[in-house]
Design a protein around this motif. Structure first.
Motif, PDB file in Angstrom:
ATOM      1  N   ILE A  77       0.856  -1.184   0.000  1.00 40.78           N
ATOM      2  CA  ILE A  77       0.000   0.000   0.000  1.00 40.78           C
ATOM      3  C   ILE A  77       0.891   1.232   0.000  1.00 40.78           C
ATOM      4  O   ILE A  77       1.787   1.362   0.838  1.00 40.78           O
ATOM      5  N   THR A  78       0.651   2.137  -0.936  1.00 46.28           N
ATOM      6  CA  THR A  78       1.451   3.348  -1.040  1.00 46.28           C
ATOM      7  C   THR A  78       1.024   4.385  -0.011  1.00 46.28           C
ATOM      8  O   THR A  78       0.046   4.194   0.725  1.00 46.28           O
ATOM      9  N   LYS A  79       1.752   5.475   0.023  1.00 50.37           N
ATOM     10  CA  LYS A  79       1.468   6.541   0.979  1.00 50.37           C
ATOM     11  C   LYS A  79       0.105   7.163   0.744  1.00 50.37           C
ATOM     12  O   LYS A  79      -0.558   7.613   1.696  1.00 50.37           O
ATOM     13  N   ASP A  80      -0.342   7.198  -0.532  1.00 48.12           N
ATOM     14  CA  ASP A  80      -1.654   7.752  -0.849  1.00 48.12           C
ATOM     15  C   ASP A  80      -2.728   6.663  -0.959  1.00 48.12           C
ATOM     16  O   ASP A  80      -3.699   6.800  -1.698  1.00 48.12           O
ATOM     17  N   ASN A  81      -2.513   5.549  -0.229  1.00 53.38           N
ATOM     18  CA  ASN A  81      -3.519   4.486  -0.058  1.00 53.38           C
ATOM     19  C   ASN A  81      -3.925   3.820  -1.377  1.00 53.38           C
ATOM     20  O   ASN A  81      -5.105   3.569  -1.633  1.00 53.38           O
ATOM     21  N   VAL A  82      -2.955   3.535  -2.208  1.00 47.51           N
ATOM     22  CA  VAL A  82      -3.190   2.770  -3.431  1.00 47.51           C
ATOM     23  C   VAL A  82      -2.558   1.392  -3.243  1.00 47.51           C
ATOM     24  O   VAL A  82      -1.365   1.276  -2.954  1.00 47.51           O
ATOM     25  N   THR A  83      -3.371   0.355  -3.404  1.00 48.33           N
ATOM     26  CA  THR A  83      -2.888  -1.015  -3.244  1.00 48.33           C
ATOM     27  C   THR A  83      -2.407  -1.544  -4.586  1.00 48.33           C
ATOM     28  O   THR A  83      -3.117  -1.433  -5.600  1.00 48.33           O
ATOM     29  N   ARG A 120       7.246  -3.524   1.862  1.00 47.21           N
ATOM     30  CA  ARG A 120       6.063  -2.816   2.367  1.00 47.21           C
ATOM     31  C   ARG A 120       6.464  -1.535   3.087  1.00 47.21           C
ATOM     32  O   ARG A 120       5.801  -0.490   2.956  1.00 47.21           O
ATOM     33  N   GLY A 124       5.422   2.124   1.620  1.00 43.64           N
ATOM     34  CA  GLY A 124       4.532   2.899   2.483  1.00 43.64           C
ATOM     35  C   GLY A 124       4.970   4.337   2.654  1.00 43.64           C
ATOM     36  O   GLY A 124       4.161   5.189   3.062  1.00 43.64           O
ATOM     37  N   GLU A 125       6.224   4.648   2.345  1.00 41.82           N
ATOM     38  CA  GLU A 125       6.725   6.022   2.447  1.00 41.82           C
ATOM     39  C   GLU A 125       6.658   6.769   1.122  1.00 41.82           C
ATOM     40  O   GLU A 125       7.028   7.946   1.059  1.00 41.82           O
ATOM     41  N   ASP A 127       4.398   7.800  -2.582  1.00 38.99           N
ATOM     42  CA  ASP A 127       3.083   7.826  -3.218  1.00 38.99           C
ATOM     43  C   ASP A 127       3.147   7.039  -4.530  1.00 38.99           C
ATOM     44  O   ASP A 127       4.188   6.478  -4.886  1.00 38.99           O
TER      45      ASP A 127
END
Length: 308
Positions: A77-83, A120, A124-125, A127
């Motif tokens: 999951i990226t920083k801007d909540n994209v899986t 991960r 996570g840090e 986008d």
């Protein structure tokens, strides 16, 4: 043959087989981790070695070649909540066979698990855009973290590569639309620049042709003027030469009057509607009459001479 001798031969044969079975040949790219009585004894390198039966055993055969493991895609999951799904490839090499054998149970599974958690944390840090454009950064960070974590296991991680990044379907469709729009924009810009360039070249060509035509007309006018000037000069030069020759010939008044009369006759024969008669026409006529009488006298004398 006595039974005791047969038994002795069998015993010696069994012992020979056991001793021979303890011989081990280690190849160039492998290491043998040997245990004695259940404890670590030594690591065998290349060459011939003998394993004491029932006491020593080869615990692990370790290859020194660089190994490659392609792990299954991991959900991150990226920083801007994209899986998204990301799979990686890890290149590693065993540097210490003893640590590799006793450091961790199932080292490959340990590397896979460590790779997943590290990935991960890194994603996570970032986008979505940074994730898609920062593969080199992700690779280097993962290599450093994995290399440091696997050092107690006798493993050196030499390289980590992000093999594939798979965003969600709606994100892929949006990216494709954005790419098509960008390509269309670039195409429009290129067409506009081409048309602009064509107009500029056309204007430059028209300007150059105008300048060339003006220069050609200028040269033509100059040559024409030079030709006329040369013709006038030649005419005046011829007239001056004629006057000079007449002066040098010391022509008398009678010759000059005859020339004037010839000029008057040419004027009369021309297409002119007006004739200017000189004021000394009478003198000119008298001169002509005198010349005619002289000519007649000469003719009479000539005829008389012929008759005689």
């Amino acid at each position: 043959m006595p039974t005791a001798l047969i038994i002795l031969i069998i015993i010696f044969a069994v012992i020979a087989i056991i001793l021979i079975s303890g011989i081990r040949v280690v190849n160039q790219t492998t290491k043998y981790v040997v245990e004695r009585m259940g404890a670590y004894h030594k690591t065998w390198g290349v060459g011939i070695h003998w394993l004491i039966p029932f006491i020593d055993r080869v615990a692990t055969v370790v290859t020194l070649k660089e190994q490659v493991k392609d792990f299954d895609p991991q959900a991150v999951i990226t920083k801007d909540n994209v899986t998204m799904q990301i799979d990686t490839i890890v290149f590693f090499q065993v540097t210490d066979p003893k640590l590799y054998a006793y450091g961790v149970d199932n080292p490959i599974f340990a590397i896979e698990s460590l790779s997943a958690t590290t990935l991960r944390n890194i994603i996570g840090e970032l986008d979505l855009d940074a994730t898609l454009t920062s593969r080199d950064i992700i690779n280097e960070k993962m290599r450093q973290i994995l290399d440091e974590a696997t050092d107690p296991w006798g493993i050196k991680v030499t390289r980590v590569e992000v093999k594939n990044i798979i965003p969600p379907k709606d994100i892929r469709e949006a990216m494709e639309k954005q790419m098509r729009a960008e390509r269309e924009r670039r195409q429009t810009i290129l067409i506009a620049e081409g048309e602009k360039r064509a107009q500029i070249l056309q204007a430059e060509g028209f300007s150059e042709s105008t300048v060339l035509r003006a220069e050609a007309a200028k040269r033509e006018a100059i040559l024409k003027a030079e030709a006329e000037a040369e013709a006038i000069f030649k005419t005046k030069e011829a007239e001056a030469l004629g006057i000079k020759l007449i002066k040098e010939a010391a022509a008398d008044d009678a010759v000059l009057k005859i020339k004037a009369f010839e000029a008057l006759a040419k004027v009369a024969d021309g297409q002119s509607t007006k004739i200017i008669v000189p004021s000394n026409l009478a003198d000119l006529a008298g001169t002509v009459t005198a010349l005619a009488e002289v000519a007649q006298t000469k003719t009479t004398k000539k005829n008389t001479s012929n008759n005689q």
